[in-house]
Enzyme design. Structure first.
Site, PDB file in Angstrom:
ATOM      1  N   ASP A 179       0.831  -1.204   0.000  1.00 44.34           N
ATOM      2  CA  ASP A 179       0.000   0.000   0.000  1.00 44.34           C
ATOM      3  C   ASP A 179       0.869   1.259   0.000  1.00 44.34           C
ATOM      4  O   ASP A 179       1.975   1.253   0.535  1.00 44.34           O
ATOM      5  CB  ASP A 179      -0.901  -0.031   1.252  1.00 44.34           C
ATOM      6  CG  ASP A 179      -2.039   0.962   1.151  1.00 44.34           C
ATOM      7  OD1 ASP A 179      -2.292   1.500   0.053  1.00 44.34           O
ATOM      8  OD2 ASP A 179      -2.682   1.215   2.187  1.00 44.34           O
ATOM      9  N   ASN A 198     -10.452  -2.903  -6.626  1.00 45.77           N
ATOM     10  CA  ASN A 198      -9.626  -1.957  -7.389  1.00 45.77           C
ATOM     11  C   ASN A 198     -10.230  -1.586  -8.752  1.00 45.77           C
ATOM     12  O   ASN A 198      -9.840  -0.579  -9.351  1.00 45.77           O
ATOM     13  CB  ASN A 198      -8.198  -2.482  -7.581  1.00 45.77           C
ATOM     14  CG  ASN A 198      -7.347  -2.389  -6.332  1.00 45.77           C
ATOM     15  OD1 ASN A 198      -6.414  -3.160  -6.138  1.00 45.77           O
ATOM     16  ND2 ASN A 198      -7.644  -1.439  -5.450  1.00 45.77           N
TER      17      ASN A 198
HETATM   18  C1  FPP Z   1      -1.733   0.220  -3.405  1.00 49.30           C
HETATM   19  O1  FPP Z   1      -1.333   1.552  -3.476  1.00 49.30           O
HETATM   20  C2  FPP Z   1      -1.206  -0.545  -4.509  1.00 49.30           C
HETATM   21  C3  FPP Z   1      -1.954  -1.142  -5.463  1.00 49.30           C
HETATM   22  C4  FPP Z   1      -3.417  -1.106  -5.508  1.00 49.30           C
HETATM   23  C5  FPP Z   1      -1.344  -1.874  -6.567  1.00 49.30           C
HETATM   24  C6  FPP Z   1      -0.060  -2.555  -6.283  1.00 49.30           C
HETATM   25  C7  FPP Z   1       0.626  -2.690  -7.557  1.00 49.30           C
HETATM   26  C8  FPP Z   1       1.956  -2.670  -7.753  1.00 49.30           C
HETATM   27  C9  FPP Z   1       2.966  -2.606  -6.679  1.00 49.30           C
HETATM   28  C10 FPP Z   1       2.502  -2.697  -9.130  1.00 49.30           C
HETATM   29  C11 FPP Z   1       2.061  -3.800 -10.021  1.00 49.30           C
HETATM   30  C12 FPP Z   1       2.310  -5.122  -9.437  1.00 49.30           C
HETATM   31  C13 FPP Z   1       3.061  -6.108  -9.953  1.00 49.30           C
HETATM   32  C14 FPP Z   1       3.122  -7.403  -9.265  1.00 49.30           C
HETATM   33  C15 FPP Z   1       3.868  -5.937 -11.154  1.00 49.30           C
HETATM   34  P1  FPP Z   1      -2.449   2.668  -3.571  1.00 49.30           P
HETATM   35  O2  FPP Z   1      -2.569   3.035  -5.002  1.00 49.30           O
HETATM   36  O3  FPP Z   1      -3.700   2.195  -2.919  1.00 49.30           O
HETATM   37  O4  FPP Z   1      -1.771   3.811  -2.746  1.00 49.30           O
HETATM   38  P2  FPP Z   1      -2.495   4.935  -1.881  1.00 49.30           P
HETATM   39  O5  FPP Z   1      -3.276   4.225  -0.800  1.00 49.30           O
HETATM   40  O6  FPP Z   1      -1.342   5.730  -1.341  1.00 49.30           O
HETATM   41  O7  FPP Z   1      -3.363   5.709  -2.822  1.00 49.30           O
END
Ligand code: FPP
Length: 241
Positions: free
Chosen positions: A20, A68
């Site tokens: 996250d 998501n």
């Molecule tokens: C949460 O951060 C992250 C995600 C929903 C996606 C995770 C994806 C990756 C790390 C990249 C793609 C993955 C792979 C395996 C190649 P957020 O966007 O919810 O952050 P925030 O809470 O700060 O808005």
């Protein structure tokens, strides 16, 4: 701070991670969210490499939840693009490090090109046995339990299973993680104190480690620190001392 010493004989068998904070990382730099996800992919590589080196048996990363899809199309398609690129670029490393790829989640709900890429990497890495890398994609803990109940109900309806025979093992075997050990350690980055519908059944006895670090800032030493903290815990699984 350098990494604390850890006992290599007591490495968690299964580490699950709620990655996250990509969005916040980008926002703090005045960048579009997708650049946060891009930076997050680098951390995926580091954590995967470190876990493999330490002898973790299963690493499960929460990459895309069923919820998501509520994000703007621009972000979801960029995430799918990053995933495709990651799979294309990582295959050689996975082969070299003997890492097997697995998916937990509803694969059929992902774009076709992503499904194809995933299936091809799953197939190519099938024989690898140093670590299983599970990507949780289009994953929801409740949805996983629902599909398990449907599977079991079908077995009962077909007369192959008696309701009285249903036990925890029956459910374990009907989950996406069938045959895998439950997570010993659940790590969540960026300070949120939530489970967010992740591996609801499987984390019953997992130790939870929450760090304020945002996912793109999470390092090799941070993973080692989380494992050191896990090793300090007194795991009782409901028993008394
Ligand atoms: C949460 O951060 C992250 C995600 C929903 C996606 C995770 C994806 C990756 C790390 C990249 C793609 C993955 C792979 C395996 C190649 P957020 O966007 O919810 O952050 P925030 O809470 O700060 O808005």
């Amino acid at each position: 701070m350098s990494a604390p010493a850890i006992d290599l004989a007591r490495i968690p068998r299964h580490v699950a991670v709620i990655m996250d904070g990509n969005g916040r990382w980008a926002k703090a730099r005045g960048l579009p969210r997708i650049l946060g996800h891009q930076a997050g992919v680098k951390t995926v590589r580091t954590v995967c490499e470190t876990a493999r080196e330490l002898g973790v048996g299963v690493l499960t990363l929460y990459a895309f939840s069923v919820e998501n899809w509520k994000r703007p199309e621009e972000e979801t398609s960029a995430l799918m693009g990053l995933l495709n690129e990651y799979l294309r670029r990582e295959l050689l490393t996975m082969m070299k490090n003997e890492i097997r790829l697995g998916v937990v989640g509803d694969l059929a709900g992902l774009p076709e090109d992503v499904q194809k890429q995933l299936n091809s990497v799953i197939e190519e890495t099938r024989g690898n046995n140093k670590m299983l890398l599970n990507l949780a994609l289009n994953y929801g803990g409740r949805a996983e339990i629902v599909q398990a109940v449907q599977k079991i109900a079908r077995e009962v309806k077909a007369g192959r299973l008696n309701p009285e025979q249903i036990d925890e093992e029956t459910i374990n075997h009907s989950l996406y993680t069938a045959g895998q050990p439950d997570p010993d350690l659940l790590i969540r980055t960026s300070g949120e104190m939530r489970v967010s519908n992740f591996l609801l059944w499987q984390i019953s006895y997992a130790e939870i480690y929450i760090t304020q670090k945002l996912w793109p800032d999470f390092t090799r030493d941070d993973l080692i620190k989380a494992i050191a903290e896990y090793q300090k815990r007194d795991r009782r699984f409901g028993a008394s001392e």
